[in-house]
Design an enzyme around this catalytic site. Structure first.
Site, short mmCIF file in Angstrom:
data_model
loop_
_atom_site.label_atom_id
_atom_site.label_comp_id
_atom_site.label_asym_id
_atom_site.label_seq_id
_atom_site.Cartn_x
_atom_site.Cartn_y
_atom_site.Cartn_z
N SER A 1 4.75 2.27 7.75
CA SER A 1 4.30 1.19 6.85
C SER A 1 5.46 0.68 5.99
O SER A 1 6.28 1.45 5.50
CB SER A 1 3.20 1.71 5.93
OG SER A 1 2.02 1.85 6.66
N ASP B 1 -0.85 -7.41 1.65
CA ASP B 1 -0.19 -6.10 1.61
C ASP B 1 1.33 -6.31 1.69
O ASP B 1 1.96 -6.14 2.73
CB ASP B 1 -0.70 -5.25 2.77
CG ASP B 1 -0.22 -3.80 2.68
OD1 ASP B 1 0.27 -3.42 1.59
OD2 ASP B 1 -0.34 -3.08 3.70
N HIS C 1 0.81 -1.23 0.00
CA HIS C 1 0.00 0.00 0.00
C HIS C 1 0.84 1.27 0.00
O HIS C 1 0.32 2.35 -0.26
CB HIS C 1 -0.99 0.00 1.19
CG HIS C 1 -0.41 0.39 2.50
ND1 HIS C 1 0.04 -0.54 3.43
CD2 HIS C 1 -0.20 1.62 3.07
CE1 HIS C 1 0.50 0.11 4.48
NE2 HIS C 1 0.35 1.42 4.29
#
Lengths: 241, 443
Positions: free
Chosen positions: A191, A94, A39
């Site tokens: 992330s 992801d 992502h």
């Protein structure tokens, strides 16, 4: 990283700093691959922009210093085929790989992390370290921070999501970590960084998870891509060796 | 009577045979066979009135202008002169048979019947050569005679001449002819005509010896050696010359033999010139050949190996050269996979001896994320040199988990490890081993 500590040089030598649609992280595999979250390349709720630069940095714990060391050009981007950018509430699969244009010279501040090979790395309560240059107390960090978090059971993760009336999908390709009683967590900008667990038997650090998503930050659990589920895919993409 | 001409065989009988022949009869039959044949006549039946001296009835045979006999009576009985089983052979190709009878065949007033005769004739090959010899012995003149050699054949003969002479147009006489004599055997004898008798005058002889390439001709002059000479002037009358490889070995005459000559050539010409007089015995050469030899091969260095070295090498022999292990056959600047040299027909090797250069493996390949060092002489990349590859530990480690890998320069010119692998090791990143891991002391 919420309520974490500053990392010393060499604590997390696999830590990558990425700047794509925003700040993100990653981990070095071998000397030519970056393991990260899909992502950060294809963010949810926004369309991917063509010709977006993918800037990857390695080798330091300070943002200014790491950027001074130069961009590591990316030759290839591999997004897991199961990742669905358009499904807002589903971060399943992801995971992504970035192949660097050149091998990086390994050294005390730049070393790869290992991949997990069994489920024991996912036992409840097992403490791992999450590191990143993401949000800390409402502002981005200039230095690499880390926090130790315990692995939670899937049941607790799902129950917590239910309590929150969350529509987010919690798949078997994910795990959650954190402690509801503590305000420690990863946050935006972390992330793609990895959840690293010490394999005491092999005296090595293993990337068991990838920072993926959460409901706010430091309000319970954080959710991670379960790397063990993707080891075969990773090996296929980067080569067995 | 009618002559019998050109028949190879036939029979002749008395008139009315086997009935009694007539009285007062006189006939001569001529038998002519083809040229080159003689006439052979045999009586099978003979029954004529016997008389003293065959005065009454008789058969007379003549040939070659000679009478061969006059016959009467009966075969196997005494009275008269019967021919018995006698064969009559002419020297030429003609024979005459005369049959004569008188007025009666009576004895004591009683008429007696005589059958007459039956004879067979055939043409038999004439040995003209023997006939010529006989003619000499008999001092008769029987046409031309072969001057040198006579060869009989069926119905004919022909003449030939001894070596060095040529048959003339008359097919019988011979004249010295030695201007283009060729000898191709690997050994033999050559001599002046009539040796050791006096050679003929006015000769321009050329004796050429031609043998295969790779052979050399040796000449040995035999005794006696005698060519007309002069005490003050060198070979003014007759002379012998020897040529080989386009150069003259000398002009010879007198009584001193040139002895032995090694011409080192496969083509030799012996020329012999004579003037109009002289009576020297001449000369004789025994020529032999031997296969040409090449120089004994010698190694240029102590690493060269000449396979199956022979004590001597001659034309068409070949040698194979190799090197000791770890050395490379080299010719000039070029490396050879193998080397063979052949002894040529001129006694030289078709390529020069190579030398053996120590194998060089070249600089070792650089090991990514690793290094190498020499275990033997620094920078030495020749046969048996050793290097040690190591990875940049602790960040990289060899794939096989070993700390290092030793490679040796092989005889094949490549660096090889202990398993014979040429592939250099690989240094892979070591994962999950931070030099400065997180340590939290506060509990």
């Amino acid at each position: 990283i919420i309520a974490g500590k500053s990392a010393q040089l060499g604590n997390f030598p696999w830590q990558a700093f990425t700047n794509i649609y925003g700040r993100g992280g990653g981990a070095l595999l071998g000397d030519r691959w970056i393991l990260t979250a899909a992502h950060i390349l294809h963010p949810k709720d926004s369309s991917s922009l063509p010709n977006t630069s993918i800037d990857v940095f390695l080798g330091h714990t300070n943002v200014d210093e790491i950027m001074k060391m130069g961009i590591r050009p990316v030759r290839r981007v591999i997004i897991h085929p199961g990742y669905n950018q358009n499904d807002t509430n589903n971060f399943d699969n992801d995971i992504a790989l970035l192949e660097l244009e050149n091998s990086v010279p390994l050294g005390p501040h730049l070393l790869p992390i290992c991949l997990p090979d069994n489920e024991t790395f996912y036992e409840k309560g097992l403490v791992g370290y999450v590191s990143g240059f993401g949000i800390e107390s409402q502002k981005l960090s200039d230095d690499l921070k880390f926090v130790s978090l315990p692995m939670a059971s899937s049941k607790n993760c799902q129950n917590w999501l239910n309590e929150k009336n969350s529509k987010q999908v919690f798949s078997t390709n994910m795990f959650c970590a954190g402690d509801k009683t503590r305000k420690q967590d990863a946050c935006q900008g972390d992330s793609g960084g990895v959840f690293a667990v010490k394999d005491e038997s092999g005296d090595r650090w293993v990337a068991t998870g990838i920072v993926s998503w959460g409901i706010g930050c430091s309000k319970g659990y954080g959710f991670y891509t379960k790397v063990l589920k993707y080891v075969d895919w990773i090996k296929k993409e980067i080569g067995e060796s | 009577s009618i002559p019998i001409i050109n028949k190879l065989y036939g029979e002749v009988t008395s008139p009315m045979y086997p009935k009694s022949y007539p009285n007062n009869y006189d006939e001569t039959r001529e038998i002519v066979v083809p040229q080159g044949y003689s006439v052979k006549l045999v009586f099978w039946q003979f029954d004529l009135e016997p008389s003293e001296g065959c005065f009454y009835d008789y058969v007379k045979i003549s040939a070659d202008k000679k009478d061969l006999g006059r016959f009467c009576g009966q075969l196997g009985s005494t009275p008269g002169n019967p021919p018995s089983q006698k064969e009559f052979v002419s020297q030429g190709n003609q024979m005459w048979l005369t049959f004569h009878t008188d007025f009666s065949n009576e004895e004591n007033g009683t008429t007696i019947f005589y059958k007459g005769f039956l004879a067979y004739f055939q043409a038999v090959d004439m040995d003209e050569c023997a006939a010529q010899d006989n003619a000499i012995e008999e001092n008769s003149n029987l046409g031309l005679r072969c001057e040198h050699l006579c060869h009989n054949s069926v119905g004919s003969y022909f003449c030939s001449c001894r070596p060095g002479y040529k048959l003339q147009a008359d097919k019988h006489s011979c004249r010295a002819e030695c201007s283009n004599e060729l000898f191709t055997e690997t050994s033999g004898y050559i001599s002046s005509l009539e040796y050791p008798q006096a050679y003929p005058p006015d000769m321009r002889c050329n004796y050429s010896i031609r043998v295969d390439r790779g052979l050399t001709i040796n000449l040995k002059f035999l005794e006696p050696f005698e060519i007309d000479d002069h005490q003050q002037v060198h070979c003014p009358y007759d002379q012998l010359q020897v040529y080989a490889n386009g150069k003259s070995f000398g002009e010879y005459c007198g009584r001193k033999s040139p002895g032995v000559m090694d011409t080192s050539s496969n083509a030799v010409d012996v020329l012999f010139f004579t003037d109009e007089s002289g009576d020297s015995g001449g000369w004789k050469i025994h020529y032999t050949t031997e296969v040409i030899k090449c120089p004994q091969p010698k190694a240029l260095d102590k690493f060269t190996v000449i396979n199956n070295l022979q004590p001597q090498y001659q034309f068409r022999d070949y040698l194979i050269v190799t090197c000791k292990l770890g050395y490379q056959l080299t010719e000039g600047n070029q490396q050879l996979k193998s080397f063979t040299s052949v002894c040529q027909d001129d006694g030289t090797w078709h390529r020069p001896m190579p030398y053996c250069k120590i194998v060089n493996c070249g600089a070792p390949k650089k090991l990514p994320n690793g290094n190498f060092k020499y275990l033997t002489k620094e920078g030495g990349n020749t046969y048996k040199a050793e290097i040690l590859y190591t990875c940049q530990e602790p960040y990289y480690r060899m794939v096989n988990g070993e700390e290092n890998a030793k490679y040796t320069c092989s005889a094949q010119g490549t660096w090889k490890d202990k398993h014979g692998n040429e592939k250099i090791p690989r240094c892979l990143p070591v994962c999950g081993k931070p030099v400065n891991p997180v340590v939290e002391n506060q509990r």
